[in-house]
Design a protein around this motif. Structure first.
Motif, PDB file in Angstrom:
ATOM      1  N   GLU A  11     -31.754  26.907  22.920  1.00 37.19           N
ATOM      2  CA  GLU A  11     -32.832  26.227  23.643  1.00 37.19           C
ATOM      3  C   GLU A  11     -33.534  25.226  22.730  1.00 37.19           C
ATOM      4  N   TYR A  12     -33.740  25.624  21.478  1.00 37.44           N
ATOM      5  CA  TYR A  12     -34.399  24.742  20.518  1.00 37.44           C
ATOM      6  C   TYR A  12     -33.547  23.498  20.252  1.00 37.44           C
ATOM      7  N   ILE A  13     -32.249  23.704  20.063  1.00 39.54           N
ATOM      8  CA  ILE A  13     -31.341  22.571  19.826  1.00 39.54           C
ATOM      9  C   ILE A  13     -31.339  21.650  21.043  1.00 39.54           C
ATOM     10  N   ARG A  14     -31.277  22.223  22.238  1.00 39.97           N
ATOM     11  CA  ARG A  14     -31.305  21.413  23.462  1.00 39.97           C
ATOM     12  C   ARG A  14     -32.593  20.597  23.529  1.00 39.97           C
ATOM     13  N   GLU A  15     -33.725  21.229  23.232  1.00 35.03           N
ATOM     14  CA  GLU A  15     -35.014  20.529  23.262  1.00 35.03           C
ATOM     15  C   GLU A  15     -35.047  19.386  22.245  1.00 35.03           C
ATOM     16  N   GLN A  16     -34.542  19.640  21.035  1.00 35.08           N
ATOM     17  CA  GLN A  16     -34.522  18.598  20.009  1.00 35.08           C
ATOM     18  C   GLN A  16     -33.574  17.466  20.407  1.00 35.08           C
ATOM     19  N   ARG A  17     -32.456  17.827  21.029  1.00 36.07           N
ATOM     20  CA  ARG A  17     -31.494  16.812  21.491  1.00 36.07           C
ATOM     21  C   ARG A  17     -32.138  15.917  22.545  1.00 36.07           C
ATOM     22  N   ARG A  18     -32.830  16.531  23.469  1.00 36.86           N
ATOM     23  CA  ARG A  18     -33.482  15.753  24.525  1.00 36.86           C
ATOM     24  C   ARG A  18     -34.596  14.875  23.960  1.00 36.86           C
ATOM     25  N   ASN A  19     -35.356  15.431  23.006  1.00 33.72           N
ATOM     26  CA  ASN A  19     -36.419  14.641  22.371  1.00 33.72           C
ATOM     27  C   ASN A  19     -35.849  13.433  21.634  1.00 33.72           C
ATOM     28  N   ALA A  20     -34.657  13.602  21.065  1.00 32.08           N
ATOM     29  CA  ALA A  20     -33.998  12.504  20.359  1.00 32.08           C
ATOM     30  C   ALA A  20     -33.274  11.569  21.335  1.00 32.08           C
ATOM     31  N   GLN A  21     -33.309  11.916  22.601  1.00 31.52           N
ATOM     32  CA  GLN A  21     -32.677  11.137  23.663  1.00 31.52           C
ATOM     33  C   GLN A  21     -31.171  10.988  23.465  1.00 31.52           C
ATOM     34  N   TYR A  22     -30.546  12.105  23.076  1.00 34.73           N
ATOM     35  CA  TYR A  22     -29.091  12.175  22.952  1.00 34.73           C
ATOM     36  C   TYR A  22     -28.531  12.913  24.149  1.00 34.73           C
ATOM     37  N   SER A  23     -27.372  12.462  24.620  1.00 34.57           N
ATOM     38  CA  SER A  23     -26.634  13.260  25.589  1.00 34.57           C
ATOM     39  C   SER A  23     -25.921  14.355  24.797  1.00 34.57           C
ATOM     40  N   LEU A  24     -25.418  15.347  25.502  1.00 31.43           N
ATOM     41  CA  LEU A  24     -24.662  16.417  24.844  1.00 31.43           C
ATOM     42  C   LEU A  24     -23.470  15.820  24.099  1.00 31.43           C
ATOM     43  N   ARG A  25     -22.781  14.894  24.734  1.00 33.65           N
ATOM     44  CA  ARG A  25     -21.612  14.255  24.108  1.00 33.65           C
ATOM     45  C   ARG A  25     -22.004  13.467  22.854  1.00 33.65           C
ATOM     46  N   GLN A  26     -23.108  12.737  22.934  1.00 35.02           N
ATOM     47  CA  GLN A  26     -23.550  11.942  21.779  1.00 35.02           C
ATOM     48  C   GLN A  26     -23.868  12.829  20.580  1.00 35.02           C
ATOM     49  N   LEU A  27     -24.579  13.935  20.831  1.00 39.35           N
ATOM     50  CA  LEU A  27     -24.911  14.830  19.726  1.00 39.35           C
ATOM     51  C   LEU A  27     -23.657  15.499  19.182  1.00 39.35           C
ATOM     52  N   ALA A  28     -22.782  15.928  20.058  1.00 36.36           N
ATOM     53  CA  ALA A  28     -21.539  16.565  19.612  1.00 36.36           C
ATOM     54  C   ALA A  28     -20.753  15.622  18.702  1.00 36.36           C
ATOM     55  N   GLU A  29     -20.653  14.369  19.114  1.00 35.99           N
ATOM     56  CA  GLU A  29     -19.933  13.378  18.306  1.00 35.99           C
ATOM     57  C   GLU A  29     -20.630  13.145  16.966  1.00 35.99           C
ATOM     58  N   ALA A  30     -21.958  12.991  16.999  1.00 33.98           N
ATOM     59  CA  ALA A  30     -22.714  12.739  15.764  1.00 33.98           C
ATOM     60  C   ALA A  30     -22.647  13.923  14.809  1.00 33.98           C
ATOM     61  N   ALA A  31     -22.566  15.135  15.362  1.00 32.75           N
ATOM     62  CA  ALA A  31     -22.525  16.341  14.527  1.00 32.75           C
ATOM     63  C   ALA A  31     -21.106  16.723  14.131  1.00 32.75           C
ATOM     64  N   GLY A  32     -20.120  16.090  14.740  1.00 38.54           N
ATOM     65  CA  GLY A  32     -18.733  16.397  14.398  1.00 38.54           C
ATOM     66  C   GLY A  32     -18.246  17.721  14.968  1.00 38.54           C
ATOM     67  N   VAL A  33     -18.783  18.097  16.137  1.00 37.79           N
ATOM     68  CA  VAL A  33     -18.323  19.315  16.812  1.00 37.79           C
ATOM     69  C   VAL A  33     -17.869  18.926  18.209  1.00 37.79           C
ATOM     70  N   SER A  34     -17.132  19.818  18.847  1.00 43.04           N
ATOM     71  CA  SER A  34     -16.657  19.493  20.191  1.00 43.04           C
ATOM     72  C   SER A  34     -17.786  19.641  21.204  1.00 43.04           C
ATOM     73  N   ASN A  35     -17.668  18.868  22.267  1.00 44.48           N
ATOM     74  CA  ASN A  35     -18.648  18.913  23.340  1.00 44.48           C
ATOM     75  C   ASN A  35     -18.769  20.325  23.940  1.00 44.48           C
ATOM     76  N   PRO A  36     -17.638  20.994  24.259  1.00 42.88           N
ATOM     77  CA  PRO A  36     -17.746  22.348  24.821  1.00 42.88           C
ATOM     78  C   PRO A  36     -18.399  23.342  23.852  1.00 42.88           C
ATOM     79  N   TYR A  37     -18.091  23.206  22.562  1.00 41.92           N
ATOM     80  CA  TYR A  37     -18.662  24.114  21.562  1.00 41.92           C
ATOM     81  C   TYR A  37     -20.177  23.932  21.498  1.00 41.92           C
ATOM     82  N   LEU A  38     -20.659  22.684  21.456  1.00 43.73           N
ATOM     83  CA  LEU A  38     -22.091  22.426  21.423  1.00 43.73           C
ATOM     84  C   LEU A  38     -22.757  22.954  22.695  1.00 43.73           C
TER      85      LEU A  38
END
Length: 135
Positions: A11-38
């Protein structure tokens, strides 16, 4: 070591992602993890390693320690300013560059305050200079 609280971590990661205005895919790519894993991390279905948390923190531009505390890997140390950091990062009135500048100044102050003071003892009191110069 505290137990891993995966639900609130996600929940915290999701909140921080939304605050940074990243989509799930954008954060997954930036973090170097797969979209489903994130997605599984955010939903509390996966327990990410400390290395993955570090990658996510870097992509979100927050300290890895913040995520380690959220994950229960580290205990929060004497109010290290995690609430302040989260508030700065969540503030919609300042841009990302301004947020990072504020955090950098705050970190510099913390570092300066943590530096040992010459002539101070471990209890914080000043020591007397007993050394006499030869004349």
């Amino acid at each position: 070591m505290a137990s891993l609280n995966v639900g609130s971590l996600g929940e915290y990661i999701r909140e921080q992602r939304r605050n940074a205005q990243y989509s799930l895919r954008q954060l997954a790519e930036a973090a170097g993890v797969s979209n489903p894993y994130l997605s599984q991390i955010e939903r509390g279905l996966r327990k990410p390693s400390a290395e993955i948390l570090q990658q996510i923190a870097k992509a979100l531009r927050i300290s890895a320690e913040t995520l380690y505390v959220q994950a229960g890997i580290l205990e929060e140390r004497r109010g290290e300013g995690l609430e302040l950091r989260a508030s700065i990062l969540a503030d919609p009135l300042i841009n990302e560059q301004q947020k990072q500048a504020l955090l950098a100044v705050y970190d510099a102050f913390l570092k300066e305050n943590a530096a040992p003071v010459p002539g101070a003892t471990t209890d914080g009191s000043a020591t007397q200079n007993t050394h006499r110069e030869d004349r």
